[in-house]
Design an enzyme around this catalytic site. Sequence first.
Site, PDB file in Angstrom:
ATOM      1  N   GLU A 161      69.860  48.582   2.929  1.00  0.00           N
ATOM      2  CA  GLU A 161      70.853  48.555   3.708  1.00  0.00           C
ATOM      3  C   GLU A 161      71.623  47.343   4.139  1.00  0.00           C
ATOM      4  OE1 GLU A 161      69.238  51.452   6.173  1.00  0.00           O
ATOM      5  OE2 GLU A 161      70.822  53.024   5.842  1.00  0.00           O
TER       6      GLU A 161
ATOM      7  N   GLU B 113      63.430  56.591   3.708  1.00  0.00           N
ATOM      8  CA  GLU B 113      63.419  57.362   4.912  1.00  0.00           C
ATOM      9  C   GLU B 113      62.896  58.698   4.705  1.00  0.00           C
ATOM     10  OE1 GLU B 113      65.840  55.255   3.713  1.00  0.00           O
ATOM     11  OE2 GLU B 113      66.349  53.810   5.081  1.00  0.00           O
TER      12      GLU B 113
ATOM     13  N   GLY C  14      66.105  49.935   5.772  1.00  0.00           N
ATOM     14  CA  GLY C  14      67.210  49.153   6.471  1.00  0.00           C
ATOM     15  C   GLY C  14      67.296  47.923   5.654  1.00  0.00           C
TER      16      GLY C  14
ATOM     17  N   ALA D 204      63.787  49.686   8.661  1.00  0.00           N
ATOM     18  CA  ALA D 204      63.577  49.371  10.074  1.00  0.00           C
ATOM     19  C   ALA D 204      62.212  49.466  10.548  1.00  0.00           C
ATOM     20  CB  ALA D 204      64.500  50.600  10.579  1.00  0.00           C
TER      21      ALA D 204
HETATM   22  N1  COA Z   1      57.695  49.305  10.143  1.00  0.00           N
HETATM   23  C1  COA Z   1      57.075  48.750  10.749  1.00  0.00           C
HETATM   24  N2  COA Z   1      55.925  48.280   9.962  1.00  0.00           N
HETATM   25  C2  COA Z   1      55.934  48.160   8.851  1.00  0.00           C
HETATM   26  C3  COA Z   1      56.869  48.665   7.999  1.00  0.00           C
HETATM   27  C4  COA Z   1      58.030  49.286   8.605  1.00  0.00           C
HETATM   28  N3  COA Z   1      59.144  49.657   7.927  1.00  0.00           N
HETATM   29  N4  COA Z   1      56.670  48.395   6.729  1.00  0.00           N
HETATM   30  C5  COA Z   1      55.605  47.792   6.829  1.00  0.00           C
HETATM   31  N5  COA Z   1      55.029  47.416   7.853  1.00  0.00           N
HETATM   32  C6  COA Z   1      53.787  46.710   8.292  1.00  0.00           C
HETATM   33  C7  COA Z   1      52.349  47.731   7.947  1.00  0.00           C
HETATM   34  O1  COA Z   1      52.181  48.751   9.185  1.00  0.00           O
HETATM   35  C8  COA Z   1      51.737  46.556   7.954  1.00  0.00           C
HETATM   36  O2  COA Z   1      51.390  46.232   9.140  1.00  0.00           O
HETATM   37  P1  COA Z   1      49.530  46.052   9.852  1.00  0.00           P
HETATM   38  O3  COA Z   1      49.048  45.078   8.866  1.00  0.00           O
HETATM   39  O4  COA Z   1      49.679  45.867  11.122  1.00  0.00           O
HETATM   40  O5  COA Z   1      48.978  47.348   9.289  1.00  0.00           O
HETATM   41  C9  COA Z   1      52.359  45.487   7.389  1.00  0.00           C
HETATM   42  O6  COA Z   1      53.710  45.521   7.527  1.00  0.00           O
HETATM   43  C10 COA Z   1      51.850  45.244   5.948  1.00  0.00           C
HETATM   44  O7  COA Z   1      52.306  46.381   5.318  1.00  0.00           O
HETATM   45  P2  COA Z   1      51.242  47.239   4.486  1.00  0.00           P
HETATM   46  O8  COA Z   1      51.677  48.790   4.184  1.00  0.00           O
HETATM   47  O9  COA Z   1      49.824  47.069   4.514  1.00  0.00           O
HETATM   48  O10 COA Z   1      51.515  46.401   2.961  1.00  0.00           O
HETATM   49  P3  COA Z   1      51.520  47.153   1.546  1.00  0.00           P
HETATM   50  O11 COA Z   1      51.938  46.021   0.662  1.00  0.00           O
HETATM   51  O12 COA Z   1      50.273  47.959   1.253  1.00  0.00           O
HETATM   52  O13 COA Z   1      52.556  48.249   1.223  1.00  0.00           O
HETATM   53  C11 COA Z   1      55.053  48.934   1.618  1.00  0.00           C
HETATM   54  C12 COA Z   1      53.964  47.803   1.307  1.00  0.00           C
HETATM   55  C13 COA Z   1      56.506  48.297   1.669  1.00  0.00           C
HETATM   56  C14 COA Z   1      54.738  50.172   0.380  1.00  0.00           C
HETATM   57  C15 COA Z   1      54.729  49.765   2.612  1.00  0.00           C
HETATM   58  O14 COA Z   1      54.570  48.855   3.816  1.00  0.00           O
HETATM   59  C16 COA Z   1      55.525  50.900   3.259  1.00  0.00           C
HETATM   60  O15 COA Z   1      55.548  51.893   2.719  1.00  0.00           O
HETATM   61  N6  COA Z   1      56.200  50.663   4.413  1.00  0.00           N
HETATM   62  C17 COA Z   1      57.193  51.430   4.988  1.00  0.00           C
HETATM   63  C18 COA Z   1      58.363  51.350   4.075  1.00  0.00           C
HETATM   64  C19 COA Z   1      59.742  52.522   4.756  1.00  0.00           C
HETATM   65  O16 COA Z   1      59.208  53.533   4.986  1.00  0.00           O
HETATM   66  N7  COA Z   1      60.732  51.826   5.284  1.00  0.00           N
HETATM   67  C20 COA Z   1      61.609  52.496   5.733  1.00  0.00           C
HETATM   68  C21 COA Z   1      61.563  52.578   7.524  1.00  0.00           C
HETATM   69  S1  COA Z   1      63.028  53.408   7.897  1.00  0.00           S
END
Ligand code: COA
Length: 672
Positions: free
Chosen positions: A526, A546, A523, A478
Amino acid sequence: MVSANDVKQVLVVGAGTMGHGIAEVFAIAGYNVFLADVNRQILDSAMDKIRWSLSKLAEKGQLKESVDSVMSRITAVISVNPDGSFSNDLAAAASQADMMIEAITEKLDAKQALFRFVDQHRKGKIIMATNTSSLPITEIASVTSSPELVVGMHFFNPPPLMPLIEVIKGERTSDDVVQSVVDLAKRIGKQPVVVNKDVPGFIVNRILARFLNTACWLVAKGRASVLEVDSTVRFSLGFPMGAFELADYSGIDVFYLIAVAMTQRGFRQTPCPLFEQMYKANTLGMKTGKGFYEYPKPGAYVRPQIPKDLAGKVDPVTLIAGAVNEAAWLLENGIATKEDIDKAVKLGLGWPKGVFELADQYGIDSIVATLSQLKQDIGPEYSPEPLLTQMVSQGTLGVKTGKGFYEYGHYEEVAKSTLIVRYEKPIAWIILNRPNKLNAINVDMINELSQTLDEIEQNPDVRVIILTGSGKAFSAGADITGFAGITPIQAAIFSRKFQELTLKMEYYTKPIIVAINGYALGGGLEIAMSGDIRIAAETAMLGQPEINLGFIPGAGGTQRLPRLIGRSSAKLLIFTGDMVSAKDAKELGLVDYVVPPERLEQEARSLALKLAEKPPLALLAAKLAVEMGLESNIWAGLALESQLFGLLFSTKDVVEGVSAFLEKRKPSFKGE
Ligand code: COA
């Protein structure tokens, strides 16, 4: 003459494996047959075998008359005198026959002697066909006074059961003769394909040689094991037998010698050393008790055990690329039509799809890329044919572009604000498309996904959906930015809306395959869990992170994850928020297959095309029975199952499925 209408009496010379079967096929179709061979003993044994085979057909209700009446149409003829010269009986038979089919030993001088003799005694313009699989028709014809009457009529073993006949035009064969043989083949209930030029191996053996030689090289070079190849051939490509299983079954000597004969006549191939070694060591497969597999004793066939979970360890494209290249060569050189080439591999080799259909399915671009690699690894015969490279430069890449060797009708891409919908009949791809945000799911995406599912539900051209993501993620969950400042009530409503989407997917009326191309988190996971089948790229990472943000999964994660992987594994993932690799996810039961990333698209497409051929209503019934059954108790589940089972018997698809089985053809389900 030479018209098929005028053929009443057929002379089959050679009563061995092929000859007696050919005689049987003509006799069943109502023709009078002279069956000739060198001595009484061979003829008696041939007649016994025909009678046995006819009685088997009669048992299965496949014979319209009695075994005796069919047998009464076959007359055995001893073809040579004790001194080795051709007999008067053979001369008499030749003078009465309207057509001759030669099925004697694969030796040019023997065949030429026979053709010379029959040519001298024939009553007029009769068809003189040879069942040769390896010798040039033109050279056989050269000894006759009318080479225009000489034609190839290549049956497959065993003739009574195998539907295919390759009709081969020698350099001087007349078109009338080719047409008559095509007509005759149909009259005896067979399916002819025309080979316009007398190339070594015709269609089927050339394509088979490429396929077997590639498989063999992969093993010889240590790139794959016999089992990995055979498992991929059977369970990924869906061929009736693995490559090595087939070589063992038919005899390694058979393939080795055919390849040698073809190579001598100019077929370019870098021979795989394993076949030659095994041929020389007399480890020929089932008949010697040992080949690529072991058998209890020589001649005793037990089907080799081929584990299904090794399927996909070899890229199926590598296995078929050489065959596709050969087929392209046949097509661009006018040897046969695309339809006939596909028909030949389906009927002659039992491939579930034609070689061009497979090429379209896997993508001409990946075939060409693989060929270039094989050319370096194995030899120049893999140099991609101009036809294929042209197709790549024109962007006619197969199913995925709507056109390859065949047209795939409706192909269209609709870009919405958060996703792309690609219609690739009978598949619709839904591609989550916010790659810069790792396809994070916002309210727009939920709405668009939901609407798109509704639209596709109404589209009769779509049988299966594939859901995947663009860029390096399937979806990282999400959109966290949307959570800033949101009230508990708003969060609950968001969760509810998201859950509705996942429920819609779970009870959707068409199968949904999820192709997890990268991160499937929160999500994202999910959504993936709400589809029917999950295929993941090796590089994908999955998790419910989460907890790290202070909350819990809100789109069904706490419910579907334990149902898929068990309660404690689910709790472990949710409590820690840790990600697991695709391989570990497979072990947990969270995904069904894991494939190299470059093959994800193909694998998803292959599975989707396979499901698209199944009866849609039965698929839906199966889905509902499984899903609803798991949510209730076994009594309710079983009751639902029997109701759905009964209901399916009111569909036209059941009538089609059962009649196709009885008629030994592929069913065509309409979802009615
Ligand atoms: N919501 C909003 N934006 C997200 C996102 C999310 N769930 N997951 C990634 N993004 C965005 C990042 O903020 C980043 O945006 P930016 O370039 O404007 O800063 C872009 O996507 C790329 O992500 P980044 O974190 O730079 O990539 P990465 O390869 O270093 O890391 C993850 C990948 C998946 C490990 C990391 O993005 C992450 O932990 N995301 C959140 C996952 C999460 O908690 N999901 C549950 C949500 S309820």
